[in-house]
Design an enzyme around this catalytic site. Structure first.
Site, PDB file in Angstrom:
ATOM      1  N   CYS A 112      15.530 -12.779  33.994  1.00  0.00           N
ATOM      2  CA  CYS A 112      15.012 -13.765  34.961  1.00  0.00           C
ATOM      3  C   CYS A 112      16.022 -14.852  35.269  1.00  0.00           C
ATOM      4  O   CYS A 112      15.809 -15.655  36.176  1.00  0.00           O
ATOM      5  CB  CYS A 112      13.706 -14.364  34.466  1.00  0.00           C
ATOM      6  SG  CYS A 112      13.877 -15.326  32.952  1.00  0.00           S
ATOM      7  N   CYS A 126      17.850 -15.822  29.543  1.00  0.00           N
ATOM      8  CA  CYS A 126      17.434 -14.422  29.675  1.00  0.00           C
ATOM      9  C   CYS A 126      18.265 -13.740  30.766  1.00  0.00           C
ATOM     10  O   CYS A 126      18.516 -14.304  31.822  1.00  0.00           O
ATOM     11  CB  CYS A 126      15.956 -14.386  30.050  1.00  0.00           C
ATOM     12  SG  CYS A 126      15.342 -12.765  30.489  1.00  0.00           S
ATOM     13  N   CYS A 157       9.109 -14.630  34.278  1.00  0.00           N
ATOM     14  CA  CYS A 157       9.883 -13.497  33.736  1.00  0.00           C
ATOM     15  C   CYS A 157       8.991 -12.279  33.502  1.00  0.00           C
ATOM     16  O   CYS A 157       7.898 -12.369  32.954  1.00  0.00           O
ATOM     17  CB  CYS A 157      10.582 -13.866  32.440  1.00  0.00           C
ATOM     18  SG  CYS A 157      11.667 -12.538  31.868  1.00  0.00           S
ATOM     19  N   CYS A 165      13.384 -18.233  28.975  1.00  0.00           N
ATOM     20  CA  CYS A 165      12.964 -17.579  30.219  1.00  0.00           C
ATOM     21  C   CYS A 165      12.277 -18.541  31.180  1.00  0.00           C
ATOM     22  O   CYS A 165      11.801 -19.598  30.794  1.00  0.00           O
ATOM     23  CB  CYS A 165      11.949 -16.475  29.914  1.00  0.00           C
ATOM     24  SG  CYS A 165      12.643 -14.991  29.219  1.00  0.00           S
TER      25      CYS A 165
HETATM   26 ZN   LIG Z   1      13.361 -13.791  31.122  1.00  0.00          ZN
END
Ligand SMILES: [Zn+2]
Length: 194
Positions: free
Chosen positions: A69, A66, A39, A35
């Site tokens: 994000c 992810c 995030c 991330c």
């Molecule tokens: Zn994330």
């Protein structure tokens, strides 16, 4: 850039601090996800977190970007602002579609509830208020510069009912559509005489 300490990076993760986006990435061993610091997903347990200075290193170690994000979409990608910007663009482009508000979350790919909250947080108003403002502005423009009647204008700008249009118009402009048209006409006559 001086190397960030792990403590500093952890603080940034815990605070979802977007200023650190691009400066480092964090991955969660238990989920296998990497991330950005900003995030908005649940803050993981510290002991499961590993830090990386580049996304490539994390991917190389087997972590997946992810979905929320999107660290794979470049350092300057701002997921939330981008979503709202896209929503505003769609609302401005398709305000005349009476169903645009209901269609929007699915077209953007987020839930209705999440969309409402996100939009309000970023813009300060609800999507409904934002759309209404656009429609009223367009209606005012048509009242001033076209010969369309109220019903046509109401439908052209995306209102479902004339009474809804009247109420919204009066609320925003302080006078009913017919009166508005008259006032504008008089204003322009005066302007021509000067
Ligand atoms: Zn994330």
């Amino acid at each position: 850039m001086t190397k960030l300490s792990e403590t500093k990076m952890w603080e940034a993760v815990a605070a979802n601090d977007a200023r650190y986006d691009g400066a480092f990435y964090y991955a969660v061993k238990t989920t296998g996800i990497v991330c950005r610091p900003s995030c908005k997903s649940k803050v993981p347990n510290r002991e499961n977190v590993v830090f990386f200075t580049s996304l490539d290193e994390a991917l190389h170690d087997g972590f997946r970007p992810c979905k929320r994000c999107r660290p794979d979409l470049g350092a300057h990608y701002r997921p939330e602002e981008d979503i709202v910007e896209l929503a505003c663009r769609l609302l401005r482009g398709e305000y005349h579609n009476p169903d645009i508000l209901a269609e929007l979350p699915e077209r953007i790919g987020i839930s209705f509830f999440h969309f409402q909250r996100l939009f309000k947080r970023v813009t300060g108003c609800t999507p409904k208020e934002y759309l209404r403002r656009i429609r009223i502005d367009k209606a005012a423009e048509l009242l001033a510069h076209s010969s369309l009647n109220n019903t046509d204008i109401c439908l052209t700008v995306g209102f479902r009912s004339v009474s809804g249009f009247y109420t919204a118009f009066r609320q925003h402009m302080g006078l009913p559509p017919k009166k508005y048209r008259k006032v504008r006409e008089i204003g322009e006559l005066r302007h021509d005489c000067l």
